[in-house]
Structure formats: C-alpha cells, structure tokens
Design an enzyme around this catalytic site. Structure first.
Site, PDB file in Angstrom:
ATOM      1  N   ALA A   1     123.834  24.646 -58.704  1.00 41.08           N
ATOM      2  CA  ALA A   1     122.729  23.786 -58.712  1.00 41.08           C
ATOM      3  C   ALA A   1     121.247  24.575 -58.367  1.00 41.08           C
ATOM      4  O   ALA A   1     121.683  25.231 -57.121  1.00 41.08           O
ATOM      5  CB  ALA A   1     122.976  22.469 -57.670  1.00 41.08           C
ATOM      6  N   THR A   2     120.311  24.507 -58.929  1.00 38.34           N
ATOM      7  CA  THR A   2     119.277  25.283 -58.770  1.00 38.34           C
ATOM      8  C   THR A   2     117.916  24.366 -58.074  1.00 38.34           C
ATOM      9  O   THR A   2     116.992  24.677 -57.721  1.00 38.34           O
ATOM     10  CB  THR A   2     118.867  25.801 -60.053  1.00 38.34           C
ATOM     11  OG1 THR A   2     118.381  24.884 -60.954  1.00 38.34           O
ATOM     12  CG2 THR A   2     119.532  26.832 -60.474  1.00 38.34           C
TER      13      THR A   2
ATOM     14  N   SER B   1     122.983  17.160 -69.151  1.00 40.48           N
ATOM     15  CA  SER B   1     123.586  17.464 -68.193  1.00 40.48           C
ATOM     16  C   SER B   1     124.888  17.024 -68.418  1.00 40.48           C
ATOM     17  O   SER B   1     126.043  17.593 -68.072  1.00 40.48           O
ATOM     18  CB  SER B   1     122.848  17.184 -66.977  1.00 40.48           C
ATOM     19  OG  SER B   1     121.807  17.914 -66.860  1.00 40.48           O
TER      20      SER B   1
ATOM     21  N   HIS C   1     123.487  12.849 -60.337  1.00 38.69           N
ATOM     22  CA  HIS C   1     124.233  14.009 -60.880  1.00 38.69           C
ATOM     23  C   HIS C   1     125.667  14.133 -60.069  1.00 38.69           C
ATOM     24  O   HIS C   1     126.667  14.429 -60.719  1.00 38.69           O
ATOM     25  CB  HIS C   1     123.436  15.291 -60.957  1.00 38.69           C
ATOM     26  CG  HIS C   1     122.332  15.388 -62.051  1.00 38.69           C
ATOM     27  ND1 HIS C   1     122.848  16.354 -62.827  1.00 38.69           N
ATOM     28  CD2 HIS C   1     121.203  14.674 -62.293  1.00 38.69           C
ATOM     29  CE1 HIS C   1     121.576  16.201 -63.889  1.00 38.69           C
ATOM     30  NE2 HIS C   1     120.858  15.101 -63.594  1.00 38.69           N
TER      31      HIS C   1
ATOM     32  N   ARG D   1     116.044  13.647 -69.554  1.00 40.22           N
ATOM     33  CA  ARG D   1     116.798  12.254 -69.747  1.00 40.22           C
ATOM     34  C   ARG D   1     117.572  12.284 -70.988  1.00 40.22           C
ATOM     35  O   ARG D   1     117.945  11.183 -71.852  1.00 40.22           O
ATOM     36  CB  ARG D   1     116.175  11.128 -69.374  1.00 40.22           C
ATOM     37  CG  ARG D   1     116.146  10.893 -68.086  1.00 40.22           C
ATOM     38  CD  ARG D   1     117.321  10.574 -67.175  1.00 40.22           C
ATOM     39  NE  ARG D   1     117.079   9.986 -65.826  1.00 40.22           N
ATOM     40  CZ  ARG D   1     117.293  10.742 -64.664  1.00 40.22           C
ATOM     41  NH1 ARG D   1     117.992  11.953 -64.956  1.00 40.22           N
ATOM     42  NH2 ARG D   1     117.129  10.519 -63.444  1.00 40.22           N
TER      43      ARG D   1
END
Length: 171
Positions: A35-36, A17, A51, A13
């Site tokens: 995206a993993t 991203s 996201h 946080r």
C-alpha cells in the site's frame, strides 16, 4: 529485470483494484499488499478502509509511501496499489519538480524490479480527461503518463479496466 509484472490500469473507481486482488489471489495463497497511500483526509481514509475491508485475512499488508524498493519481495506475489499515490508522494517530496520526480520514480522502480517476484501493479489513467488549468496538475499528469508508459513497456501483461470489465492490452 527479474520481476514478472502485470500492470492493471484504468480510471478512478473503474474496478481495477478489485480485479488486481482477484488476479493476485489466483497466483498465491499468501499475497502481499503493498500500500502506497498516505492518509490525506477523512474521505481518503474511508477509501482506504473500503480496500482493507475487501481483503481477506490471508493478505500481508506492507505500507510504504515512497521507498517500495527497500522491501524484500523475493519469491513473493505482491499487489502494488497504487502507482498514482506513490507518484503523488514522490512529486510532493521533491517539491513538485517534474524532472526530479520522474528520475526518482524510475530509480526506485528499476531497483524494485530487480527482485525475483511477481508484481501485480495498479495505476490510474489520469490523462484521459480534460487538461487542468493548474501547472502542477498538468506536470503530474505528464509524469504519470510517462511512468505508465515506462511500466507498460517492462510489463509482461497489461490490462485496462473499464466499468469493471478487464480488457487485455498486452499479453
């Protein structure tokens, strides 16, 4: 190595991203979001939804929990989010074997970066806190730190995000 790599790291946080998304959008109008994450539980699904809601329609999303090297990203700008979850998936797949996980991650990464593309890569700095009393957690922290070092050495640029503020580490 053909890929141009910008590694963006920071704590959970920290804003890494969102910063990575801004960087990516500054490079292209047709970004790819790699995206993993697997969907672990309801709380994690809510994180994924946050996201997704933040991204505009111009993004193409590719979901790949492990085999990120099997996609053709030639000529593209790709935001890989994130190394931590990708590594978690690998660690789980090899039954928490530290050496096998490290070897597999490096093999996949080395194949991925042979592509002529731009990679904006998000990773957590998980080793900044206390030491876990759980062996598997300690091993994962070790692997993650080693992979972050491996990626940072190959990256043309590294940014550390703290409290939403990006700091250039390598340029």
């Amino acid at each position: 190595m053909k890929a141009n790599i910008h590694l963006i790291t920071g704590g959970q946080r920290s804003g890494k991203s969102a910063f990575a998304e801004q960087v990516t959008l500054g490079l292209t109008n047709t970004p790819i979001y790699l995206a993993t994450s697997k969907k672990w539980d309801e709380e994690h699904n809510e994180r994924i939804a946050l996201h997704q809601a933040r991204r505009e329609e111009c993004w193409t999303t590719v979901e790949e929990p492990i085999d990120i090297h099997q996609q053709d990203f030639s000529g593209q700008v790709v935001l890989l989010d994130c190394i931590t979850l990708w590594l978690t998936n690998i660690f789980d797949e090899v039954s928490y074997d530290k050496e096998k996980a490290l070897q597999k991650a490096k093999e996949i990464w080395n194949t991925l970066i042979q592509q002529d593309c731009t990679l904006v890569v998000v990773s957590n700095e998980i080793g900044l806190g206390g030491i876990s009393m759980n062996k598997a957690s300690r091993q994962f922290t070790d692997i993650h730190g080693l992979i972050n070092q491996y990626l940072a050495k190959q990256a043309q640029k590294v940014t550390f995000v703290v409290s939403g503020l990006p700091m250039t580490v390598k340029e």
